[in-house]
Design a protein around this motif. Structure first.
Motif, PDB file in Angstrom:
ATOM      1  N   ASP A  10       0.830  -1.214   0.000  1.00 61.56           N
ATOM      2  CA  ASP A  10       0.000   0.000   0.000  1.00 61.56           C
ATOM      3  C   ASP A  10       0.867   1.268   0.000  1.00 61.56           C
ATOM      4  OD1 ASP A  10      -2.337  -1.380  -0.124  1.00 61.56           O
ATOM      5  OD2 ASP A  10      -2.786  -1.211   2.036  1.00 61.56           O
ATOM      6  N   GLY A  11       1.961   1.199  -0.715  1.00 60.68           N
ATOM      7  CA  GLY A  11       2.789   2.389  -0.891  1.00 60.68           C
ATOM      8  C   GLY A  11       3.821   2.592   0.196  1.00 60.68           C
ATOM      9  N   ARG A  12       3.743   1.789   1.262  1.00 56.15           N
ATOM     10  CA  ARG A  12       4.587   2.069   2.420  1.00 56.15           C
ATOM     11  C   ARG A  12       5.642   0.974   2.590  1.00 56.15           C
ATOM     12  NH1 ARG A  12       4.033   5.887   5.998  1.00 56.15           N
ATOM     13  NH2 ARG A  12       2.009   6.530   5.162  1.00 56.15           N
ATOM     14  N   VAL A  13       6.835   1.366   2.988  1.00 60.61           N
ATOM     15  CA  VAL A  13       7.884   0.387   3.271  1.00 60.61           C
ATOM     16  C   VAL A  13       7.502  -0.352   4.552  1.00 60.61           C
ATOM     17  CG1 VAL A  13      10.308   0.053   3.856  1.00 60.61           C
ATOM     18  CG2 VAL A  13       9.669   1.769   2.140  1.00 60.61           C
ATOM     19  N   VAL A  14       7.360  -1.659   4.451  1.00 61.41           N
ATOM     20  CA  VAL A  14       6.959  -2.419   5.634  1.00 61.41           C
ATOM     21  C   VAL A  14       8.097  -3.294   6.140  1.00 61.41           C
ATOM     22  CG1 VAL A  14       4.484  -2.405   5.121  1.00 61.41           C
ATOM     23  CG2 VAL A  14       5.927  -4.227   4.155  1.00 61.41           C
ATOM     24  N   LYS A  15       9.151  -3.412   5.334  1.00 58.85           N
ATOM     25  CA  LYS A  15      10.294  -4.225   5.776  1.00 58.85           C
ATOM     26  C   LYS A  15      11.566  -3.682   5.135  1.00 58.85           C
ATOM     27  CE  LYS A  15      11.886  -9.043   5.881  1.00 58.85           C
ATOM     28  NZ  LYS A  15      11.712 -10.323   5.164  1.00 58.85           N
ATOM     29  N   ALA A  48       8.906   9.573   4.697  1.00 59.64           N
ATOM     30  CA  ALA A  48      10.188   8.919   4.419  1.00 59.64           C
ATOM     31  C   ALA A  48      10.016   7.443   4.087  1.00 59.64           C
ATOM     32  CB  ALA A  48      11.132   9.095   5.608  1.00 59.64           C
ATOM     33  N   GLN A  49       8.860   6.881   4.442  1.00 62.61           N
ATOM     34  CA  GLN A  49       8.617   5.457   4.159  1.00 62.61           C
ATOM     35  C   GLN A  49       7.848   5.253   2.858  1.00 62.61           C
ATOM     36  OE1 GLN A  49       6.491   4.603   7.797  1.00 62.61           O
ATOM     37  NE2 GLN A  49       8.021   5.933   8.736  1.00 62.61           N
ATOM     38  N   GLN A  50       7.654   6.317   2.103  1.00 60.57           N
ATOM     39  CA  GLN A  50       6.937   6.201   0.838  1.00 60.57           C
ATOM     40  C   GLN A  50       7.866   6.599  -0.304  1.00 60.57           C
ATOM     41  OE1 GLN A  50       3.708   8.852   2.016  1.00 60.57           O
ATOM     42  NE2 GLN A  50       2.389   7.061   2.296  1.00 60.57           N
ATOM     43  N   LEU A  51       7.482   6.266  -1.525  1.00 59.70           N
ATOM     44  CA  LEU A  51       8.361   6.556  -2.656  1.00 59.70           C
ATOM     45  C   LEU A  51       8.119   7.960  -3.192  1.00 59.70           C
ATOM     46  CD1 LEU A  51       8.368   3.121  -4.565  1.00 59.70           C
ATOM     47  CD2 LEU A  51       9.783   3.907  -2.642  1.00 59.70           C
TER      48      LEU A  51
END
Lengths: 399, 399
Positions: free
Chosen positions: B280-285, B305-308
């Motif tokens: 969902d667009g977010r860095v999860v790992k 910062a966790q999104q592109l």
């Protein structure tokens, strides 16, 4: 002597004794890029001693040369709003400042128009800094860093190690316990200032080859030496080395001729054989065998630049003087021998606000030049006209 | 080839073609102290080309190390009011900025807490700078300066001359007429961006060893490449070298895994084998074989910062890629191969204000990492689900 920790010991002395950085203080470190190894040691020491933030401001004389050579005229003495914003923070927080000097390339401004070299200095910035110093808003110190270029100027060869040795003697880093040595030295200068304050001289008289000058003091001119106290009560040593006792004179009363006894580095130019003639407190004639145009340009900055802002006495016991060297650097040369400054006077050196208003020089300029030598006699004149010897053959006479 | 005027030619290219400094502009030059010879040449060239004032801002990684090691925690990401005041002037005057990169000492932060290294960056300052870039308030460029430390990282020995040669090829300084060569090159990138804009892809798909990622684009995401135009209409080249075409994606639509294909220098740390999982667009790992904590700390700066924030395509015709080198420097490595950035997106790359509001990542962070290689296939997916090859065996496919 073990030299491996030289930078660390020197940095520690500058941070703890010189500026006396306090916990939670904003700290400025000013340096030329060529001073980076010492600047870094100071930044480290400042954080280790509790600085809340250290602003390391590098300047670069090559960039200044480019400004003078190719920049627009109005940029020469322009002060940027961000540099003023920084001074504002230093003032409002009561910050600390450590300024590293020691010309990396003494000939860098050679061939440029001396009048432009003299003007190339952010005027308003220096006015504000002068005010902060006068109001004791900041605990600050000036120290020096040897460079090959500076060593070449002093010794004719880039013998940096020899310059470091002279510096270590001058700032008592050659002592087993430099902090204790400084404490004794400061006591000595404080006592000398006390003796001068006790006398309440009306004026000083300088006599010797090429010099015959009298400089009026204000009734509330007070002599200082050794340490300073910031508003916030931080005891700091504004110059390392320091060998002087000094005060600010009456800007309206200076009469005669004074010949400089040492060359003077000014805005990157070298001033030789400077001779000033003063009348009614104002410089009416300037001559020099080199750099005359640089001095003239500086004195044209504002009316206060043509009046005297400081008189300082240094005797033959000076560690700097005892090296026998001409350093071509004001921090050292002004502590080798007595000196006078034209330009800004120190607000804290005149206790009466009325006298400050009427008699203290105000300027964006403050330039010390050396006037002392073994054959220069300095007397204090009392209000009654009695002449009391202060310096004879370079020795301090009061006790 | 005559190297004696290398710095002057490079400085001229950075000032006239890169930042395209205009008469009367305020110009910032950012550099590490170790870049002084190039920084000086740039200051000189900027004044020669009509700068009204050049602010040379030197930074020093040794000072930053001291901050991380000994400074108070709250100072790590603090932005000084004077640095913000400077950005304010750059913005209000429409100034120019030339940033010199090239890590002088790649191992300088070794041994420090990676989380602190990741946080040690003035957050608000970078937010404001990111906004100025997004709003095209400044004409700017980033260039690099070889140093012995950087050359050692690339070649295993401090062969600065070899690094200069690779740089000269990469920035077309080896051409008889670099300005003309840049003009042709820019035309080529502009055409590539046009081809991508014509297609209006709904998303990109990356497939290859360890990578299977789709990244959604916004309907009004526009591709850019080659030059940028500032608000004031100054055409500049933001990166030299530049080989990319890029846009900002929909921050809400990224799905899958992506493995970095090159090491990444980040805040002085080296990130190896970075692998991100997005949902969902977010860095999860986040995983990496080195520097994982630095990336995590950076991603903790703010939600954006966790999104592109950027997707960029580089093909095998890249001069940087053709050197065959890993530069351990984003300016070069991101122009050797395709890359993606997490963090801040570019306002100018999304033309609809509504879509910008809803879909563009906002952050104080913008970190590019390399994802391209000959065995990574990139497709454009249309809204109807058709897959159109964009990169195959590293070659751009659209025409």
């Amino acid at each position: 002597m073990d030299r491996s920790d030289r930078l660390e010991r020197y940095a520690e002395l500058a941070v703890r004794v010189g500026a006396n950085v306090g916990r939670g203080q904003l700290v400025e470190v000013r340096a030329n890029v060529e001073h980076a190894p010492l600047a870094r040691a100071i930044v480290r020491s400042a954080y280790q001693n509790g600085a809340r933030y250290v602003q390391l401001n590098y300047s670069d004389n090559h960039a200044r040369r480019a400004l003078i050579e190719f920049g627009p005229d109005e940029a020469l003495n322009w002060s940027s709003p961000w540099s003023l914003r920084f001074l504002h923070s230093l003032e409002s927080e009561g910050g600390a400042s450590i300024n590293i000097v020691g010309d990396p390339e003494p000939r860098i401004f050679a061939g440029l128009d001396g009048a432009k070299v003299g003007r190339a200095r952010p005027l308003h910035y220096h006015e504000v800094w002068g005010r902060l110093v006068g109001e004791k808003a900041v605990n600050w110190t000036i120290i020096a860093c040897p460079t090959p270029g500076w060593a070449s100027q002093v010794f004719g060869e880039p013998d940096v190690e020899r310059l470091w040795n002279a510096l270590e003697t001058s700032v008592r880093l050659d002592e087993p316990d430099p902090v204790a040595a400084w404490s004794d030295h400061i006591d000595h200068l404080v006592e000398r200032a006390r003796l001068l304050n006790e006398r309440r001289f009306d004026s000083l008289r300088y006599r010797g080859p090429g010099t015959n000058l009298s400089v009026g003091l204000l009734p509330s001119s007070t002599w200082h030496g050794g340490f300073s106290n910031s508003q916030a009560g931080r005891r700091h040593i504004a110059n390392m080395p320091t060998e002087e006792v000094f005060t600010s004179p009456d800007r309206r009363r200076a009469e005669g001729v004074v010949r400089s006894t040492r060359p003077l580095g000014l805005n990157g130019a070298l001033i030789r054989d400077l001779e000033l003639t003063l009348h009614d407190g104002r410089v009416v004639k300037v001559t020099a065998s080199s750099g005359e145009d640089v001095v003239r340009a500086q004195m044209a900055a504002d009316p206060g630049a043509q009046q005297l802002g400081e008189v300082a006495l240094v005797d033959a016991g000076s560690r700097v003087g005892q090296t026998g060297l001409v350093f071509f650097n004001t921090l050292f040369d002004e502590n080798a021998t007595s000196h006078i400054a034209y330009g800004h006077g120190f607000a804290f050196a005149v206790s009466s606000p009325t006298e400050r208003q009427a008699g203290l020089s105000q300027s964006a300029v403050h330039t010390d030049f050396m006037v002392g030598a073994p054959d220069i006699e300095v007397d204090g004149l009392t209000a009654e006209g009695e002449a009391v010897p202060i310096l004879r053959e370079g020795r301090f006479q009061l006790d």
